[in-house]
Scaffold this motif. Structure first.
Motif, PDB file in Angstrom:
ATOM      1  N   ALA A  15      30.362  19.956 -47.102  1.00 30.71           N
ATOM      2  CA  ALA A  15      30.977  19.097 -46.392  1.00 30.71           C
ATOM      3  C   ALA A  15      32.521  19.531 -45.851  1.00 30.71           C
ATOM      4  O   ALA A  15      33.219  20.116 -46.613  1.00 30.71           O
ATOM      5  CB  ALA A  15      31.216  17.812 -47.405  1.00 30.71           C
ATOM      6  N   GLY A  16      32.551  19.414 -44.665  1.00 27.69           N
ATOM      7  CA  GLY A  16      34.140  19.734 -44.220  1.00 27.69           C
ATOM      8  C   GLY A  16      34.187  21.382 -43.939  1.00 27.69           C
ATOM      9  O   GLY A  16      35.155  21.699 -43.261  1.00 27.69           O
ATOM     10  N   ALA A  17      33.263  22.090 -44.321  1.00 28.37           N
ATOM     11  CA  ALA A  17      33.322  23.417 -44.177  1.00 28.37           C
ATOM     12  C   ALA A  17      32.976  23.815 -42.673  1.00 28.37           C
ATOM     13  O   ALA A  17      32.192  23.292 -41.875  1.00 28.37           O
ATOM     14  CB  ALA A  17      32.470  24.388 -44.826  1.00 28.37           C
ATOM     15  N   ARG A  18      33.706  24.739 -41.841  1.00 25.86           N
ATOM     16  CA  ARG A  18      33.317  25.206 -40.722  1.00 25.86           C
ATOM     17  C   ARG A  18      32.386  26.013 -40.699  1.00 25.86           C
ATOM     18  O   ARG A  18      32.047  27.138 -41.369  1.00 25.86           O
ATOM     19  CB  ARG A  18      34.647  25.856 -40.213  1.00 25.86           C
ATOM     20  CG  ARG A  18      34.299  26.460 -38.652  1.00 25.86           C
ATOM     21  CD  ARG A  18      35.836  26.468 -37.756  1.00 25.86           C
ATOM     22  NE  ARG A  18      35.438  27.108 -36.589  1.00 25.86           N
ATOM     23  CZ  ARG A  18      34.882  26.468 -35.520  1.00 25.86           C
ATOM     24  NH1 ARG A  18      34.384  25.395 -35.678  1.00 25.86           N
ATOM     25  NH2 ARG A  18      34.671  27.416 -34.354  1.00 25.86           N
ATOM     26  N   LEU A  19      31.309  25.607 -39.676  1.00 28.45           N
ATOM     27  CA  LEU A  19      29.990  26.313 -39.887  1.00 28.45           C
ATOM     28  C   LEU A  19      29.569  26.705 -38.417  1.00 28.45           C
ATOM     29  O   LEU A  19      29.309  26.029 -37.626  1.00 28.45           O
ATOM     30  CB  LEU A  19      28.870  25.418 -40.339  1.00 28.45           C
ATOM     31  CG  LEU A  19      27.601  25.889 -40.629  1.00 28.45           C
ATOM     32  CD1 LEU A  19      27.470  26.400 -41.830  1.00 28.45           C
ATOM     33  CD2 LEU A  19      26.448  24.957 -40.214  1.00 28.45           C
ATOM     34  N   LEU A  20      30.307  28.052 -37.889  1.00 29.72           N
ATOM     35  CA  LEU A  20      29.969  28.496 -36.730  1.00 29.72           C
ATOM     36  C   LEU A  20      28.494  28.576 -36.536  1.00 29.72           C
ATOM     37  O   LEU A  20      27.681  28.899 -37.401  1.00 29.72           O
ATOM     38  CB  LEU A  20      30.498  29.761 -36.492  1.00 29.72           C
ATOM     39  CG  LEU A  20      32.260  29.751 -36.440  1.00 29.72           C
ATOM     40  CD1 LEU A  20      32.678  31.407 -36.507  1.00 29.72           C
ATOM     41  CD2 LEU A  20      32.656  29.031 -35.192  1.00 29.72           C
ATOM     42  N   GLY A  21      27.989  28.374 -35.423  1.00 24.49           N
ATOM     43  CA  GLY A  21      26.526  28.431 -35.207  1.00 24.49           C
ATOM     44  C   GLY A  21      25.725  27.682 -34.048  1.00 24.49           C
ATOM     45  O   GLY A  21      26.569  26.957 -33.350  1.00 24.49           O
ATOM     46  N   THR A  22      24.700  27.634 -34.141  1.00 21.67           N
ATOM     47  CA  THR A  22      23.692  26.743 -33.180  1.00 21.67           C
ATOM     48  C   THR A  22      23.198  25.732 -34.013  1.00 21.67           C
ATOM     49  O   THR A  22      22.434  26.064 -35.032  1.00 21.67           O
ATOM     50  CB  THR A  22      22.846  27.721 -32.435  1.00 21.67           C
ATOM     51  OG1 THR A  22      23.770  28.626 -31.737  1.00 21.67           O
ATOM     52  CG2 THR A  22      22.058  26.712 -31.459  1.00 21.67           C
ATOM     53  N   LEU A  23      23.305  24.515 -33.497  1.00 24.99           N
ATOM     54  CA  LEU A  23      22.404  23.326 -33.941  1.00 24.99           C
ATOM     55  C   LEU A  23      21.124  23.203 -32.913  1.00 24.99           C
ATOM     56  O   LEU A  23      21.400  22.940 -31.841  1.00 24.99           O
ATOM     57  CB  LEU A  23      23.365  21.998 -34.333  1.00 24.99           C
ATOM     58  CG  LEU A  23      22.321  20.734 -34.795  1.00 24.99           C
ATOM     59  CD1 LEU A  23      22.311  21.090 -36.317  1.00 24.99           C
ATOM     60  CD2 LEU A  23      23.286  19.572 -34.642  1.00 24.99           C
ATOM     61  N   VAL A  24      19.911  23.297 -33.647  1.00 30.32           N
ATOM     62  CA  VAL A  24      18.833  22.793 -32.769  1.00 30.32           C
ATOM     63  C   VAL A  24      18.368  21.375 -33.237  1.00 30.32           C
ATOM     64  O   VAL A  24      18.020  21.349 -34.325  1.00 30.32           O
ATOM     65  CB  VAL A  24      17.639  23.879 -33.008  1.00 30.32           C
ATOM     66  CG1 VAL A  24      16.410  23.474 -32.468  1.00 30.32           C
ATOM     67  CG2 VAL A  24      18.081  25.216 -32.491  1.00 30.32           C
ATOM     68  N   VAL A  25      18.228  20.611 -32.232  1.00 26.52           N
ATOM     69  CA  VAL A  25      18.214  19.045 -32.488  1.00 26.52           C
ATOM     70  C   VAL A  25      16.532  19.276 -32.309  1.00 26.52           C
ATOM     71  O   VAL A  25      15.977  19.236 -31.290  1.00 26.52           O
ATOM     72  CB  VAL A  25      18.515  18.206 -31.818  1.00 26.52           C
ATOM     73  CG1 VAL A  25      18.286  16.959 -32.195  1.00 26.52           C
ATOM     74  CG2 VAL A  25      19.969  18.298 -31.765  1.00 26.52           C
ATOM     75  N   ALA A  26      15.686  19.145 -33.443  1.00 27.25           N
ATOM     76  CA  ALA A  26      14.287  19.375 -33.444  1.00 27.25           C
ATOM     77  C   ALA A  26      13.822  17.914 -33.320  1.00 27.25           C
ATOM     78  O   ALA A  26      14.329  16.948 -33.421  1.00 27.25           O
ATOM     79  CB  ALA A  26      13.680  19.872 -34.579  1.00 27.25           C
ATOM     80  N   GLU A  27      12.292  17.949 -32.657  1.00 27.11           N
ATOM     81  CA  GLU A  27      11.577  16.963 -32.508  1.00 27.11           C
ATOM     82  C   GLU A  27      10.382  16.700 -33.474  1.00 27.11           C
ATOM     83  O   GLU A  27       9.534  17.414 -33.398  1.00 27.11           O
ATOM     84  CB  GLU A  27      11.158  16.705 -30.807  1.00 27.11           C
ATOM     85  CG  GLU A  27      10.224  15.336 -30.888  1.00 27.11           C
ATOM     86  CD  GLU A  27       9.951  15.308 -29.184  1.00 27.11           C
ATOM     87  OE1 GLU A  27      10.340  16.155 -28.558  1.00 27.11           O
ATOM     88  OE2 GLU A  27       9.077  14.344 -29.034  1.00 27.11           O
ATOM     89  N   ALA A  28      10.428  15.762 -34.049  1.00 23.81           N
ATOM     90  CA  ALA A  28       9.213  15.377 -35.065  1.00 23.81           C
ATOM     91  C   ALA A  28       8.565  14.159 -34.406  1.00 23.81           C
ATOM     92  O   ALA A  28       9.025  13.278 -34.204  1.00 23.81           O
ATOM     93  CB  ALA A  28       9.832  14.720 -36.584  1.00 23.81           C
ATOM     94  N   GLN A  29       7.371  14.735 -34.334  1.00 26.54           N
ATOM     95  CA  GLN A  29       6.379  13.784 -33.642  1.00 26.54           C
ATOM     96  C   GLN A  29       5.856  12.508 -34.689  1.00 26.54           C
ATOM     97  O   GLN A  29       6.237  12.825 -35.764  1.00 26.54           O
ATOM     98  CB  GLN A  29       5.099  14.513 -33.147  1.00 26.54           C
ATOM     99  CG  GLN A  29       5.148  15.314 -32.252  1.00 26.54           C
ATOM    100  CD  GLN A  29       4.056  16.326 -31.984  1.00 26.54           C
ATOM    101  OE1 GLN A  29       2.880  16.376 -32.969  1.00 26.54           O
ATOM    102  NE2 GLN A  29       3.828  17.002 -30.923  1.00 26.54           N
TER     103      GLN A  29
END
Ligand code: FAD
Length: 342
Positions: A15-29
């Motif tokens: 919580a609160g940590a800076r997390l550089l990177g990419t968030l992929v928002v995935a789709e669950a059917q």
């Protein structure tokens, strides 16, 4: 803890940590499986060269999370709640907003499916961000390619401002990521973020009314290897049965032109093109379809395009690898007969 899963208490360490990177928002059917377009989104994210976290929201998502965890990414975040049982943009975008406020990703990517087209712009508005849609190529960390005007113009877009970069990606332009890596960590989203999204779901601003979907044993139109597509000339549902039978012989999916959909011959989930689905099969068969630019915008990436049309001047012949000038009502049953002999 046994296995790759981390409990929600443990996740509070992040919580609160800076997390550089990419968030992929995935789709669950619906039913819990991962939508294959999310694997293509992971491939696009890999090209950005940053650590990847995938977020999956839904009611039954463990199956989808397990598939994502094996794609070589850093982490999977699960937002499991009945509020996400249906893909409503309001609570889901509230969750994306809360997650981004906490974790400060550099990129947020989602597939350009109807799920992503519905969700990402709303999340972008909440985050005060200008999203990029339908990305087909990544040139560098801030430069992306996307088509415009039904694929007749190709735009090179550059993010000039610092901050979060949000985009939907065209899944047919990125191969699906393989899912045979060591399983990544899985953790639940923070309780506060979940509560914020659930509050939006319970606010009553929007609610799920109903869903009408076609049950079919055929492959999904957007990921099928073979697509048999029919146009207005098929005249009625009976005419389309002829195409369905050919598609079944080829193990393919059935698609339609907008004119066929507008004429009420088939349901609009079959529509291929600029305002329908984008397909990129190994073989696309256009039968009684003229090949208008808006239709071809959804077909152009097919490996082989074949056409049957009575009019040798039909525009699709210009894009086709193989063409047959003739009447589909005789050619299609004959073709099916030969396919079934193989
Ligand atoms: P037609 O243009 O009527 O063509 C029918 C074809 O069948 C003709 O070429 C004819 O020669 C052939 N034919 C007739 N009889 C036979 C026979 N017996 N055997 C073989 N061939 C035969 N369209 C889409 O498909 N997808 C989209 O997403 C889409 N989005 C659009 C968005 C916008 C903003 C606009 C303005 C239009 C869009 N359209 C889209 C519509 C598009 O412009 C065309 O009108 C539509 O694709 C035509 O459909 P069709 O080829 O089935 O019909």
């Amino acid at each position: 803890l046994a296995g790759p899963f981390i409990s929600s208490q443990r996740s509070s360490l992040f919580a609160g940590a800076r997390l550089l990177g990419t968030l992929v928002v995935a789709e669950a059917q619906h039913g819990g499986k991962l939508n294959p377009s999310s694997l293509s989104t992971i491939t696009a994210a890999q090209q950005l060269g940053q650590p990847i976290t995938a977020l999956v929201m839904g009611n039954e998502i463990q199956d989808a999370a397990d598939s994502l965890a094996r794609t070589g990414i850093t982490k999977v975040m699960l937002a499991q709640h009945e509020a996400f049982g249906r893909p409503l943009a309001e609570p889901m975008s509230a969750l994306l907003h809360a997650v981004q406020q906490r974790l400060h990703f550099d990129y947020m990517l989602c597939s350009g499916s109807s799920f992503g087209k519905n969700l990402l712009p709303r999340a972008a508005a909440l985050l005060g961000c200008q999203p990029l849609s339908d990305v087909t190529q990544i040139l560098d960390a801030s430069t992306f390619i996307r088509p415009a005007y039904a694929g007749n113009a190709i735009l090179t877009m550059k993010f000039k401002m610092p901050g979060l970069r949000m985009m939907t990606v065209r899944s047919t332009s990125f191969p699906p990521a393989s899912s045979d890596a060591e399983p990544a960590l899985q953790e639940h989203v923070a309780e506060e973020d979940l509560s914020a999204a659930v509050a939006v779901a319970h606010s009553g601003a929007s609610r799920w009314v109903s869903e009408v979907s076609t049950k079919t044993e055929r492959p999904d139109l957007t990921s099928a290897d073979v697509v048999v597509c029919g146009g207005r000339a098929l005249k009625d549902a009976q005419g389309f049965k002829m195409l369905e039978s050919l598609a079944d012989a080829l193990g393919g999916a059935v698609g339609a032109s907008r004119a066929a959909v507008d004429a009420g011959i088939v349901s609009n989930d079959l529509q291929v093109g600029q305002t329908g689905k984008i397909v990129a099969p190994k073989l696309y068969l256009g039968i009684g379809v003229s090949g208008a630019i808006q239709h071809m915008a959804g077909v152009k990436d097919s490996k082989v395009i074949a056409v049957i049309n009575t009019d040798s001047e039909a525009p699709m012949f210009q894009e086709a690898d193989y063409g047959f000038v003739g009447d589909m009502f005789t050619a299609v049953p004959e073709m099916e007969h030969h396919v079934r002999q193989l």
